[in-house]
Scaffold this active site. Structure first.
Site, short mmCIF file in Angstrom:
data_model
loop_
_atom_site.label_atom_id
_atom_site.label_comp_id
_atom_site.label_asym_id
_atom_site.label_seq_id
_atom_site.Cartn_x
_atom_site.Cartn_y
_atom_site.Cartn_z
CD GLN A 12 -58.44 -88.02 32.78
OE1 GLN A 12 -58.35 -87.05 32.02
NE2 GLN A 12 -58.60 -89.27 32.33
CG HIS A 36 -59.71 -83.46 36.40
ND1 HIS A 36 -60.11 -84.07 35.23
CD2 HIS A 36 -58.43 -83.06 36.17
CE1 HIS A 36 -59.13 -84.02 34.34
NE2 HIS A 36 -58.09 -83.43 34.90
N1 APR Z 1 -65.98 -98.77 29.48
C1 APR Z 1 -64.82 -98.36 28.89
N2 APR Z 1 -64.70 -97.17 28.25
C2 APR Z 1 -65.80 -96.38 28.22
C3 APR Z 1 -67.04 -96.74 28.80
C4 APR Z 1 -67.10 -98.00 29.44
N3 APR Z 1 -68.22 -98.45 30.03
N4 APR Z 1 -67.92 -95.74 28.59
C5 APR Z 1 -67.27 -94.78 27.89
N5 APR Z 1 -66.00 -95.16 27.67
C6 APR Z 1 -64.93 -94.43 26.98
C7 APR Z 1 -65.42 -93.59 25.84
O1 APR Z 1 -65.39 -94.35 24.64
C8 APR Z 1 -64.40 -92.45 25.83
O2 APR Z 1 -63.31 -92.76 24.95
O3 APR Z 1 -64.38 -93.54 27.93
C9 APR Z 1 -63.88 -92.40 27.26
C10 APR Z 1 -64.36 -91.18 28.03
O4 APR Z 1 -63.73 -90.06 27.46
P1 APR Z 1 -64.24 -88.60 27.88
O5 APR Z 1 -65.73 -88.56 27.78
O6 APR Z 1 -63.44 -87.62 27.11
O7 APR Z 1 -63.90 -88.50 29.45
P2 APR Z 1 -62.48 -88.24 30.09
O8 APR Z 1 -61.39 -88.76 29.22
O9 APR Z 1 -62.53 -88.75 31.47
O10 APR Z 1 -62.40 -86.63 30.12
C11 APR Z 1 -61.32 -86.04 30.78
O11 APR Z 1 -62.37 -83.89 30.47
O12 APR Z 1 -64.20 -82.51 30.53
C12 APR Z 1 -63.08 -82.90 31.21
O13 APR Z 1 -62.81 -82.75 33.52
C13 APR Z 1 -63.44 -83.51 32.53
O14 APR Z 1 -62.24 -85.25 33.74
C14 APR Z 1 -62.82 -84.91 32.48
C15 APR Z 1 -61.76 -84.75 31.41
#
Ligand code: APR
Length: 242
Positions: free
Chosen positions: A100, A118
């Protein structure tokens, strides 16, 4: 930790492993994620910057947000976890990566079969004629050199369709997988968040925060992506030698 040892066995026994990553895969490279406490959406309402409406009616805010993300990206690079996944592809331990993320780090680290659901932040195009533009022109707010329209990053904005080829390849591989390892995503965004439920094989989640969603996982490892991949790789290498 017994679970991580079991996962290393699953990885070696699997004939077709697919990795699904989210922003948590790149936070240890210095890129914020979106929804954890230091994420982009903690201070910015995504509807004001990450939508077609924002692109069309509030270009200055849209441009500021994506310029900031491009400049942040320029100062960051893939971490050891990205390189481990690329090495596993070369050793046939991983078949493909569905991401993503728009940072391009999986390809930069050497993974070749990467499906960017994405899009990609650095692939600039004209919002009018669709012709490619340069990052420099976007940052300098230069209009499209062909039609004069505004430039935008090649990322999927909320409400836009996913790139069809990436989605179809991702779905094909996930359905066929013996093992899907989901890394660093809150699984809040459709349709990527449906993928873990679509595999016939095992599904494993590696995430920093506790997962409270509805998907069923055969294993959930709460921890950091980079550290967990380093530990997994160590176990796999050790067992390989013996
Ligand atoms: N290791 C493991 N997990 C992690 C780490 C890490 N170092 N850092 C953060 N996380 C976890 C967080 O706890 C969270 O649950 O990764 C997750 C990230 O979630 P989001 O911030 O929601 O990101 P994502 O799931 O990729 O979002 C999906 O949303 O805004 C849109 O297009 C954007 O691609 C993105 C999509």
């Amino acid at each position: 930790m017994q679970e991580i040892k079991s996962l290393s066995h699953w990885i070696k026994a699997s004939g077709f492993t697919v990795i699904l990553t989210g922003a948590g895969m790149s936070t240890e490279s210095g890129l914020p994620d979106f929804r954890s406490k230091s994420g982009w959406w903690r201070n910015i309402d995504p509807s004001t910057v990450a939508t077609v409406d924002a692109l069309e009616t509030n270009y200055s805010l849209f441009h500021d947000f994506y310029s900031m993300r491009l400049k942040t990206l320029e100062a960051c690079s893939p971490h050891e976890g990205h390189y481990i996944l690329a090495e596993w592809e070369k050793r046939n331990l991983v078949h493909s990566i569905v991401t993503q993320n728009v940072d391009g780090f999986h390809k930069a680290a050497g993974s070749s079969r990467v499906y960017e659901l994405h899009g990609s932040l650095r692939s600039i195009r004209c919002s009018g004629c669709g012709k490619p533009g340069t990052v420099e022109d976007f940052l300098d707010r230069v209009a499209c050199r062909s039609c004069g329209e505004r430039l935008r990053p090649g990322v999927v904005l909320f409400g836009e369709m996913l790139p069809q080829d990436a989605w179809e390849c991702a779905l094909r591989d996930i359905k066929r997988a013996d093992l899907v390892i989901v890394i660093g995503t809150s699984l809040q965004v459709y349709p990527a968040n449906q993928l873990p439920t679509m595999t016939k094989g095992r599904a494993v989640l590696i995430n920093y925060e506790a997962y409270s969603g509805g998907s069923r996982f055969d294993m959930v490892l709460q921890g950091k992506a980079r550290d967990t991949l380093i530990e997994l790789n160590r176990i796999i290498h050790k067992s390989k030698v013996s």
